[in-house]
Design a protein around this motif. Structure first.
Motif, short mmCIF file in Angstrom:
data_model
loop_
_atom_site.label_atom_id
_atom_site.label_comp_id
_atom_site.label_asym_id
_atom_site.label_seq_id
_atom_site.Cartn_x
_atom_site.Cartn_y
_atom_site.Cartn_z
N TYR A 115 0.83 -1.20 0.00
CA TYR A 115 0.00 0.00 0.00
C TYR A 115 0.87 1.25 0.00
CZ TYR A 115 -4.09 2.91 1.12
OH TYR A 115 -5.10 3.84 1.09
N TRP A 116 1.74 1.38 1.03
CA TRP A 116 2.51 2.62 1.13
C TRP A 116 3.60 2.71 0.06
CZ3 TRP A 116 7.68 1.89 2.11
CH2 TRP A 116 8.08 0.76 2.83
N MET A 117 4.11 1.54 -0.37
CA MET A 117 5.12 1.56 -1.42
C MET A 117 4.55 2.11 -2.73
SD MET A 117 6.80 -2.12 -0.46
CE MET A 117 7.54 -2.38 -2.05
N ALA A 118 3.37 1.62 -3.10
CA ALA A 118 2.79 2.00 -4.38
C ALA A 118 2.06 3.33 -4.35
CB ALA A 118 1.83 0.89 -4.85
N ALA A 119 1.38 3.61 -3.23
CA ALA A 119 0.52 4.80 -3.19
C ALA A 119 1.23 6.05 -2.69
CB ALA A 119 -0.70 4.51 -2.30
N ILE A 120 2.32 5.89 -1.93
CA ILE A 120 2.97 7.06 -1.34
C ILE A 120 4.40 7.22 -1.85
CG2 ILE A 120 3.58 8.25 0.79
CD1 ILE A 120 1.46 6.59 2.22
N VAL A 121 5.23 6.21 -1.62
CA VAL A 121 6.65 6.36 -1.93
C VAL A 121 6.91 6.43 -3.43
CG1 VAL A 121 8.95 5.37 -1.67
CG2 VAL A 121 7.32 5.22 0.22
N ALA A 122 6.39 5.48 -4.19
CA ALA A 122 6.69 5.43 -5.62
C ALA A 122 6.33 6.71 -6.37
CB ALA A 122 6.02 4.22 -6.26
N PRO A 123 5.14 7.29 -6.15
CA PRO A 123 4.81 8.52 -6.89
C PRO A 123 5.55 9.76 -6.40
CG PRO A 123 2.99 7.91 -5.46
CD PRO A 123 3.96 6.77 -5.42
N GLY B 145 6.96 11.90 -11.21
CA GLY B 145 7.98 12.94 -11.33
C GLY B 145 8.62 13.34 -10.02
N GLY B 146 8.17 12.73 -8.90
CA GLY B 146 8.75 13.06 -7.61
C GLY B 146 8.10 14.29 -6.99
N PHE B 147 8.47 14.56 -5.74
CA PHE B 147 7.96 15.71 -5.00
C PHE B 147 9.16 16.56 -4.58
CE2 PHE B 147 6.48 17.75 -1.03
CZ PHE B 147 5.35 18.40 -1.52
N ASP C 238 15.43 5.33 7.32
CA ASP C 238 16.65 4.84 6.67
C ASP C 238 17.00 5.62 5.42
OD1 ASP C 238 16.86 2.93 8.63
OD2 ASP C 238 16.24 1.25 7.37
N THR C 239 15.98 6.01 4.66
CA THR C 239 16.22 6.62 3.35
C THR C 239 16.18 8.14 3.37
OG1 THR C 239 13.87 6.57 2.75
CG2 THR C 239 15.20 4.62 2.20
N GLY C 240 15.63 8.72 4.45
CA GLY C 240 15.45 10.17 4.47
C GLY C 240 14.29 10.63 3.61
N PHE C 241 13.41 9.71 3.24
CA PHE C 241 12.27 10.05 2.40
C PHE C 241 11.39 11.12 3.05
CE2 PHE C 241 7.76 9.17 1.32
CZ PHE C 241 7.79 9.42 -0.04
N ALA C 242 11.26 11.07 4.37
CA ALA C 242 10.43 12.03 5.09
C ALA C 242 11.04 12.33 6.44
CB ALA C 242 9.01 11.49 5.27
N ALA D 2 8.78 9.68 -4.88
CA ALA D 2 10.24 9.55 -4.94
C ALA D 2 10.77 10.07 -6.28
CB ALA D 2 10.64 8.09 -4.76
N SER D 3 11.93 10.70 -6.22
CA SER D 3 12.57 11.20 -7.45
C SER D 3 13.65 10.25 -7.95
CB SER D 3 13.18 12.58 -7.19
OG SER D 3 14.11 12.53 -6.12
N HIS D 4 14.01 9.25 -7.12
CA HIS D 4 15.00 8.25 -7.52
C HIS D 4 14.74 6.98 -6.72
CE1 HIS D 4 16.67 10.36 -3.99
NE2 HIS D 4 17.23 9.21 -3.69
N THR D 5 15.39 5.89 -7.10
CA THR D 5 15.19 4.61 -6.41
C THR D 5 15.67 4.72 -4.96
OG1 THR D 5 15.47 3.36 -8.46
CG2 THR D 5 15.78 2.16 -6.40
N LEU D 6 14.83 4.24 -4.05
CA LEU D 6 15.14 4.27 -2.62
C LEU D 6 15.23 2.84 -2.09
CD1 LEU D 6 12.65 7.07 -1.49
CD2 LEU D 6 15.12 7.31 -1.83
N SER D 7 16.19 2.60 -1.20
CA SER D 7 16.32 1.26 -0.61
C SER D 7 16.67 1.37 0.86
CB SER D 7 17.38 0.44 -1.34
OG SER D 7 18.66 1.04 -1.21
N SER D 8 16.18 0.39 1.62
CA SER D 8 16.39 0.35 3.07
C SER D 8 16.81 -1.07 3.44
CB SER D 8 15.09 0.72 3.79
OG SER D 8 15.18 0.50 5.17
N THR D 9 17.90 -1.19 4.18
CA THR D 9 18.44 -2.49 4.57
C THR D 9 18.36 -2.65 6.09
OG1 THR D 9 19.95 -2.55 2.69
CG2 THR D 9 20.45 -4.00 4.54
N ASN D 10 17.91 -3.82 6.52
CA ASN D 10 17.76 -4.10 7.95
C ASN D 10 18.23 -5.51 8.28
OD1 ASN D 10 14.99 -2.47 7.08
ND2 ASN D 10 16.03 -1.62 8.86
#
Length: 435
Positions: free
Chosen positions: A257-265, A333-335, A360-364, A267-275
């Protein structure tokens, strides 16, 4: 290897619902570990009268009921990764399990097996999604798993739900629970009372400058419609300076849900988080892990790097660990503005996974109070009792924060903590005003 850790739609979101269900079986959440079981003897007239019609609910013998509880207890001891956390919380799990083991041994009633296991789980504290699959959720879980896309196989999960004893006995259990519900206080109504029926809320706070998006749950049952609603709003505000995303009181659902509806639209570049996550690769857990992860993703515990806040007991319990990466590619197109994520202590499971990803990514920038945790993992796995078919759920992975502390125990600390009693939205708006 990169691997998505995706929480099954609805599964994680049920945690509070299951917790609310526990009083329906006469569990006293304030009772100490040494308190007597909920029902034990033939001279307990209230309990006898209440459960007597369901004594032969599953058609089990006394030996089969005791065998089920013994299997539940031993498998949980071998598989559950959170015993160290329970010890730190002061939970006397040996006494709790002994109390309900005795209850089963003294009982001649099938329904009391359900009471004993459900009550034991409730008093253990339900850390790491530890809970009984309640009868009112069984059909929905089966339908959800049956409807999964072909590229997201969860065969072992589906097979567990289709265990013949479960298929036969869960409808009987639902009928019995419904018959007892009025006397138990109507837990379903209590849980839903006052709830907001709108899952997605959008608002323009300051025209051309500040936009607000609230998502109450990451449940995907109405995802297509909600995704369209969110996308239309994001298109409207894509040139704004600030976007506030509010997930307070969101207790989970699906990572998709959050990957497709929030982050993907956004994001301006590929984001990754490792745990990292600790694993107890027990006989019960191993088939689920084998289906969810490639074999080379599972590493011996002695290869885990030193982490400053990793509890020795948590490491002692683990046999292996996982190091995996969650990756999201942009679809729009990113925000260009600043994104603020509002959180609180009720953020759990997949909403916690979103918070971890943002951290992890600094997305928000995360604003609010420390979260509830358990956002680093896969779908909770099942423990099926062999005779009754009763199903217990628990997290197979013990997720770690970057410093080694337990994500279940400590959650995620916001970048900007709200003062006591102040809503995260107020904190964020003040930060925006002062920026």
């Amino acid at each position: 290897m990169k691997q998505k850790w995706i929480a099954l739609a609805l599964c994680a979101a049920m945690t509070l619902s299951l917790g609310a269900c526990a009083p329906s079986v006469r569990t006293d959440p304030n009772a100490g570990a040494d308190a007597p079981p909920a029902s034990t003897s033939a001279d307990n007239n209230t309990t006898d009268n209440e459960y007597a019609p369901f004594a032969d609910l599953f058609g089990l013998t006394a030996e089969q009921r005791e065998e089920d509880f013994a299997y539940f207890e031993q498998t949980l001891r071998d598989s559950y990764p959170c015993w160290g956390l329970l010890e730190r919380n002061g939970v006397d799990y040996d006494s709790i399990l002994a109390n309900y083991r005795e209850m089963v041994s003294q009982s001649d009633n099938d329904f009391e097996l359900f009471v004993a296991v459900n009550s034991a789980l409730f008093r253990l504290g339900m850390e790491g999604h530890l809970s009984m699959l309640q009868p009112e959720w069984y059909t929905e879980f089966r339908e959800t798993l049956t409807g999964l896309p072909e590229d997201y196989q969860r065969t072992h999960w589906r097979d567990a739900l289709n265990t013949p004893a479960s298929v036969e006995n869960y409808p009987k259990l639902l009928e019995a629970s419904n018959a007892l519900e009025g006397d138990a206080g109507g837990f379903s109504e209590d849980f839903d009372a006052g709830g907001n029926t709108e899952n997605v809320t959008t608002l323009i706070v300051d025209e051309g400058r500040i936009a607000y998006l609230r998502i109450a749950s990451f449940d995907t049952s109405n995802f297509d419609e909600e995704h369209s609603q969110i996308q239309a709003f994001l298109d409207q505000v894509h040139n704004y300076e600030h976007l506030i995303v509010d997930i307070t009181q969101n207790d989970g659902g699906s990572d998709e849900y959050w990957m497709a509806a929030i982050v993907a639209p956004l994001a301006s570049h590929t984001l990754s988080s490792t745990n990292y996550a600790l694993v107890r690769n027990s006989e019960n857990t191993a088939p689920y892990l084998a289906e969810a992860f490639p074999a080379d993703d599972l590493h011996p515990i002695d290869e885990l790097p030193d982490l400053p806040r990793l509890e020795p007991r948590d490491r002692e319990l683990a046999t292996h660990f996982l190091e995996n990466t969650l990756e999201v590619e942009p679809t729009g197109g990113g925000f260009a503005g600043k994104i603020w994520l509002l959180v609180d202590e009720y953020v759990y499971s997949s909403s916690e996974a979103f918070t971890v990803f943002c951290k992890d990514t600094g997305f928000a920038t995360i604003v609010g109070s420390p979260t509830g945790g358990d956002g680093i993992g896969i779908d909770p796995v099942f423990l099926v009792l062999p005779n009754s078919g009763l199903i217990v759920r628990y997290s197979a992975l013990f997720g770690l924060n970057p410093d080694g502390s337990s994500n279940e125990e400590f959650g995620t600390t916001p970048d900007l903590l709200s003062p006591a009693g102040e809503p995260p939205l107020v904190t964020a708006l003040r930060a925006i005003r002062e920026s």
